[in-house]
Motif scaffolding. Structure first.
Motif, PDB file in Angstrom:
ATOM      1  N   GLN A   1       0.493  -1.523  -0.071  1.00 47.66           N
ATOM      2  CA  GLN A   1      -0.101  -0.186  -0.200  1.00 47.66           C
ATOM      3  C   GLN A   1       0.769   1.245   0.262  1.00 47.66           C
TER       4      GLN A   1
ATOM      5  N   VAL B   1      -9.063  -0.002   3.316  1.00 49.27           N
ATOM      6  CA  VAL B   1     -10.776  -0.167   3.638  1.00 49.27           C
ATOM      7  C   VAL B   1     -11.853  -0.827   2.475  1.00 49.27           C
ATOM      8  N   LYS B   2     -10.962   0.808   2.000  1.00 51.13           N
ATOM      9  CA  LYS B   2     -11.569   1.178   0.606  1.00 51.13           C
ATOM     10  C   LYS B   2     -11.311  -0.137  -0.522  1.00 51.13           C
ATOM     11  N   ARG B   3      -9.902  -0.227  -0.525  1.00 46.78           N
ATOM     12  CA  ARG B   3      -9.403  -1.083  -1.133  1.00 46.78           C
ATOM     13  C   ARG B   3     -10.038  -2.673  -1.104  1.00 46.78           C
TER      14      ARG B   3
ATOM     15  N   LEU C   1     -17.146  -1.118   8.407  1.00 49.35           N
ATOM     16  CA  LEU C   1     -17.436  -2.150   7.423  1.00 49.35           C
ATOM     17  C   LEU C   1     -17.898  -3.712   7.550  1.00 49.35           C
TER      18      LEU C   1
ATOM     19  N   LEU D   1     -12.962  -3.344  -0.166  1.00 47.57           N
ATOM     20  CA  LEU D   1     -14.047  -3.660  -0.617  1.00 47.57           C
ATOM     21  C   LEU D   1     -13.867  -3.911  -2.292  1.00 47.57           C
ATOM     22  N   GLU D   2     -13.111  -3.439  -2.863  1.00 48.04           N
ATOM     23  CA  GLU D   2     -12.903  -3.031  -4.538  1.00 48.04           C
ATOM     24  C   GLU D   2     -12.902  -4.443  -4.225  1.00 48.04           C
TER      25      GLU D   2
ATOM     26  N   ARG E   1      -8.147   4.759   5.534  1.00 43.37           N
ATOM     27  CA  ARG E   1      -9.714   4.489   4.110  1.00 43.37           C
ATOM     28  C   ARG E   1      -9.373   4.390   3.319  1.00 43.37           C
ATOM     29  N   GLU E   2      -7.817   4.455   2.929  1.00 42.18           N
ATOM     30  CA  GLU E   2      -7.699   3.890   1.484  1.00 42.18           C
ATOM     31  C   GLU E   2      -7.995   1.975   1.228  1.00 42.18           C
TER      32      GLU E   2
END
Length: 230
Positions: free
Chosen positions: A148, A164-166, A206, A168-169, A161-162
Protein backbone atom coordinates in the motif's frame (compact mmCIF):
# COMPACT_ATOMS: atom_id res chain seq x y z
CA UNK A 1 51.50 -25.01 -28.83
CA UNK A 2 49.76 -26.58 -25.83
CA UNK A 3 47.73 -29.79 -26.16
CA UNK A 4 43.98 -29.22 -26.59
CA UNK A 5 43.18 -30.53 -23.11
CA UNK A 6 45.44 -27.87 -21.56
CA UNK A 7 43.47 -25.13 -23.29
CA UNK A 8 40.30 -26.03 -21.42
CA UNK A 9 39.75 -23.43 -18.66
CA UNK A 10 40.53 -24.79 -15.19
CA UNK A 11 37.03 -23.95 -13.97
CA UNK A 12 35.28 -26.03 -16.63
CA UNK A 13 35.53 -29.24 -14.64
CA UNK A 14 34.70 -27.35 -11.44
CA UNK A 15 31.36 -26.25 -12.85
CA UNK A 16 30.42 -29.76 -13.83
CA UNK A 17 31.40 -31.10 -10.42
CA UNK A 18 29.26 -28.47 -8.68
CA UNK A 19 26.28 -29.31 -10.86
CA UNK A 20 26.71 -33.00 -10.14
CA UNK A 21 26.93 -32.39 -6.39
CA UNK A 22 23.80 -30.27 -6.50
CA UNK A 23 21.95 -32.92 -8.52
CA UNK A 24 22.99 -35.62 -6.05
CA UNK A 25 22.55 -33.82 -2.74
CA UNK A 26 20.74 -30.56 -3.34
CA UNK A 27 21.58 -27.24 -1.70
CA UNK A 28 22.20 -28.84 1.70
CA UNK A 29 25.31 -30.50 0.30
CA UNK A 30 26.90 -27.15 -0.56
CA UNK A 31 28.18 -24.10 1.32
CA UNK A 32 26.55 -20.78 0.48
CA UNK A 33 29.30 -19.59 -1.85
CA UNK A 34 29.05 -22.72 -4.01
CA UNK A 35 25.28 -22.39 -4.31
CA UNK A 36 25.84 -18.80 -5.37
CA UNK A 37 28.38 -19.99 -7.93
CA UNK A 38 25.64 -22.07 -9.55
CA UNK A 39 23.49 -18.94 -9.81
CA UNK A 40 26.35 -16.94 -11.33
CA UNK A 41 27.14 -19.50 -14.04
CA UNK A 42 24.31 -18.14 -16.21
CA UNK A 43 25.50 -14.54 -15.86
CA UNK A 44 29.21 -15.27 -16.40
CA UNK A 45 29.55 -18.28 -18.73
CA UNK A 46 33.30 -18.09 -19.47
CA UNK A 47 35.03 -17.09 -16.26
CA UNK A 48 35.76 -18.52 -12.83
CA UNK A 49 32.99 -17.16 -10.59
CA UNK A 50 34.24 -18.56 -7.27
CA UNK A 51 36.10 -15.35 -6.26
CA UNK A 52 33.01 -13.26 -6.98
CA UNK A 53 30.71 -15.66 -5.12
CA UNK A 54 32.99 -15.59 -2.09
CA UNK A 55 33.20 -11.78 -2.24
CA UNK A 56 29.40 -11.49 -2.30
CA UNK A 57 29.01 -13.85 0.66
CA UNK A 58 31.73 -11.99 2.56
CA UNK A 59 29.98 -8.66 1.97
CA UNK A 60 26.40 -9.72 2.70
CA UNK A 61 26.86 -12.65 5.07
CA UNK A 62 24.87 -15.46 3.47
CA UNK A 63 23.30 -16.72 0.25
CA UNK A 64 19.89 -15.35 1.21
CA UNK A 65 21.24 -11.94 2.18
CA UNK A 66 23.27 -11.71 -1.03
CA UNK A 67 20.32 -12.62 -3.26
CA UNK A 68 18.10 -10.11 -1.46
CA UNK A 69 20.67 -7.29 -1.47
CA UNK A 70 19.72 -4.14 -3.39
CA UNK A 71 20.96 -4.10 -6.96
CA UNK A 72 23.10 -1.02 -6.38
CA UNK A 73 24.93 -2.69 -3.48
CA UNK A 74 25.56 -5.83 -5.52
CA UNK A 75 27.12 -3.68 -8.24
CA UNK A 76 29.59 -2.27 -5.70
CA UNK A 77 31.38 -5.63 -5.62
CA UNK A 78 34.33 -5.94 -8.00
CA UNK A 79 33.29 -8.18 -10.90
CA UNK A 80 29.55 -7.85 -10.31
CA UNK A 81 28.03 -6.69 -13.60
CA UNK A 82 24.48 -5.75 -14.46
CA UNK A 83 24.01 -9.32 -15.71
CA UNK A 84 25.11 -10.65 -12.33
CA UNK A 85 22.73 -8.38 -10.47
CA UNK A 86 19.87 -9.30 -12.80
CA UNK A 87 20.51 -13.03 -12.38
CA UNK A 88 20.48 -12.68 -8.59
CA UNK A 89 17.26 -10.66 -8.69
CA UNK A 90 15.66 -13.36 -10.88
CA UNK A 91 16.45 -15.95 -8.21
CA UNK A 92 15.00 -13.68 -5.53
CA UNK A 93 11.83 -13.16 -7.57
CA UNK A 94 11.47 -16.89 -8.18
CA UNK A 95 11.82 -17.64 -4.46
CA UNK A 96 9.18 -15.04 -3.63
CA UNK A 97 6.81 -16.35 -6.32
CA UNK A 98 7.21 -19.90 -4.96
CA UNK A 99 6.52 -18.89 -1.37
CA UNK A 100 3.43 -16.94 -2.46
CA UNK A 101 2.14 -19.90 -4.48
CA UNK A 102 2.06 -21.96 -1.28
CA UNK A 103 -0.59 -19.56 0.06
CA UNK A 104 -2.89 -19.35 -2.92
CA UNK A 105 -6.15 -21.25 -2.57
CA UNK A 106 -5.49 -22.15 1.06
CA UNK A 107 -6.90 -20.58 4.23
CA UNK A 108 -4.24 -18.17 5.44
CA UNK A 109 -4.95 -18.83 9.10
CA UNK A 110 -4.26 -22.55 8.72
CA UNK A 111 -1.20 -21.95 6.50
CA UNK A 112 0.43 -19.63 9.01
CA UNK A 113 3.98 -20.93 8.61
CA UNK A 114 3.80 -20.46 4.83
CA UNK A 115 2.38 -16.97 5.34
CA UNK A 116 5.21 -15.99 7.69
CA UNK A 117 7.78 -17.40 5.25
CA UNK A 118 6.27 -15.39 2.42
CA UNK A 119 6.19 -12.14 4.42
CA UNK A 120 9.78 -12.64 5.53
CA UNK A 121 10.93 -13.35 1.97
CA UNK A 122 9.07 -10.32 0.63
CA UNK A 123 9.98 -7.75 3.26
CA UNK A 124 12.52 -8.75 5.91
CA UNK A 125 15.57 -7.50 4.01
CA UNK A 126 14.12 -4.34 2.51
CA UNK A 127 16.06 -1.18 3.38
CA UNK A 128 12.90 0.92 3.46
CA UNK A 129 9.68 0.44 5.36
CA UNK A 130 6.85 -1.07 3.34
CA UNK A 131 3.24 -1.48 4.37
CA UNK A 132 1.54 -4.50 2.82
CA UNK A 133 -2.04 -5.75 3.13
CA UNK A 134 -3.16 -9.34 2.56
CA UNK A 135 -6.80 -9.36 1.45
CA UNK A 136 -8.81 -12.49 2.36
CA UNK A 137 -12.19 -13.86 1.29
CA UNK A 138 -14.90 -15.38 3.50
CA UNK A 139 -12.93 -18.63 3.75
CA UNK A 140 -9.81 -16.64 4.73
CA UNK A 141 -8.11 -17.60 1.48
CA UNK A 142 -5.79 -15.06 -0.09
CA UNK A 143 -7.43 -12.92 -2.78
CA UNK A 144 -4.42 -10.71 -3.33
CA UNK A 145 -1.67 -8.94 -1.43
CA UNK A 146 -0.54 -5.45 -2.22
CA UNK A 147 2.07 -2.99 -1.03
CA UNK A 148 0.00 0.00 0.00
CA UNK A 149 2.89 2.37 0.67
CA UNK A 150 6.67 2.59 0.81
CA UNK A 151 8.50 5.03 3.03
CA UNK A 152 11.89 5.72 4.56
CA UNK A 153 14.16 3.59 6.72
CA UNK A 154 11.93 4.09 9.77
CA UNK A 155 8.53 5.34 8.56
CA UNK A 156 5.90 4.69 5.95
CA UNK A 157 2.58 6.52 5.63
CA UNK A 158 -0.57 4.47 6.22
CA UNK A 159 -4.08 5.54 5.21
CA UNK A 160 -6.78 3.47 6.95
CA UNK A 161 -9.59 4.67 4.67
CA UNK A 162 -7.65 3.67 1.56
CA UNK A 163 -7.03 0.21 3.00
CA UNK A 164 -10.72 -0.31 3.72
CA UNK A 165 -11.69 1.09 0.33
CA UNK A 166 -9.36 -1.35 -1.41
CA UNK A 167 -10.74 -4.25 0.65
CA UNK A 168 -14.22 -3.45 -0.61
CA UNK A 169 -12.96 -3.18 -4.21
CA UNK A 170 -11.46 -6.69 -4.16
CA UNK A 171 -14.34 -8.22 -2.19
CA UNK A 172 -12.31 -8.95 0.94
CA UNK A 173 -14.04 -9.65 4.25
CA UNK A 174 -10.82 -9.85 6.26
CA UNK A 175 -7.29 -8.49 6.07
CA UNK A 176 -3.87 -9.07 7.56
CA UNK A 177 -1.61 -6.05 7.90
CA UNK A 178 2.12 -6.48 7.40
CA UNK A 179 5.01 -4.07 7.53
CA UNK A 180 8.75 -4.35 8.03
CA UNK A 181 11.31 -2.76 10.31
CA UNK A 182 14.57 -2.27 8.38
CA UNK A 183 16.36 -1.95 11.72
CA UNK A 184 15.83 -5.70 12.09
CA UNK A 185 13.93 -5.47 15.40
CA UNK A 186 10.23 -6.36 14.89
CA UNK A 187 9.08 -4.91 18.24
CA UNK A 188 5.96 -2.75 17.68
CA UNK A 189 6.39 0.97 18.32
CA UNK A 190 3.79 3.24 19.89
CA UNK A 191 3.11 4.64 16.42
CA UNK A 192 2.58 1.09 15.07
CA UNK A 193 0.05 0.37 17.80
CA UNK A 194 -1.85 3.62 17.29
CA UNK A 195 -1.96 3.15 13.51
CA UNK A 196 -3.25 -0.40 13.89
CA UNK A 197 -6.10 0.78 16.08
CA UNK A 198 -7.07 3.32 13.43
CA UNK A 199 -7.19 0.64 10.74
CA UNK A 200 -9.17 -1.73 12.99
CA UNK A 201 -11.73 0.99 13.74
CA UNK A 202 -12.11 1.92 10.06
CA UNK A 203 -12.48 -1.75 9.05
CA UNK A 204 -14.90 -2.61 11.83
CA UNK A 205 -17.35 0.02 10.63
CA UNK A 206 -17.68 -1.92 7.37
CA UNK A 207 -17.57 -5.40 8.96
CA UNK A 208 -14.08 -6.16 7.73
CA UNK A 209 -12.03 -8.19 10.18
CA UNK A 210 -8.38 -7.42 10.87
CA UNK A 211 -6.95 -10.82 11.77
CA UNK A 212 -3.48 -9.64 12.66
CA UNK A 213 -0.75 -7.10 12.13
CA UNK A 214 2.67 -8.62 11.51
CA UNK A 215 5.93 -6.72 11.81
CA UNK A 216 8.76 -8.37 9.92
CA UNK A 217 12.44 -7.91 10.75
CA UNK A 218 15.66 -9.80 10.12
CA UNK A 219 15.52 -11.14 13.68
CA UNK A 220 11.98 -12.50 13.37
CA UNK A 221 8.32 -11.57 13.08
CA UNK A 222 6.10 -9.99 15.73
CA UNK A 223 2.35 -10.69 15.78
CA UNK A 224 0.01 -8.12 17.31
CA UNK A 225 -2.48 -10.87 18.07
CA UNK A 226 0.10 -13.03 19.82
CA UNK A 227 1.29 -10.00 21.81
CA UNK A 228 -2.25 -9.18 22.94
CA UNK A 229 -2.28 -5.92 21.03
CA UNK A 230 -5.16 -6.86 18.74
Amino acid sequence: MKPAEELVPHFHGHRERLRERFAAGGADAMPDYELLELVLFAAIPRKDVKPLAKALIARFGSFAEAIAAPRERILEIDGATQSVATQMKIIEAAALRLSKTKLLGKPALTSWAALLDYCAAAMARSQREEFRVLFLDRKNSLITDEVQSTGTIDHTPVYPREIVKRALEVGATAIILVHNHPSGDPTPSKADIAMTREVVDAAKALRIVVHDHLIVGRSGTASFKALGLL
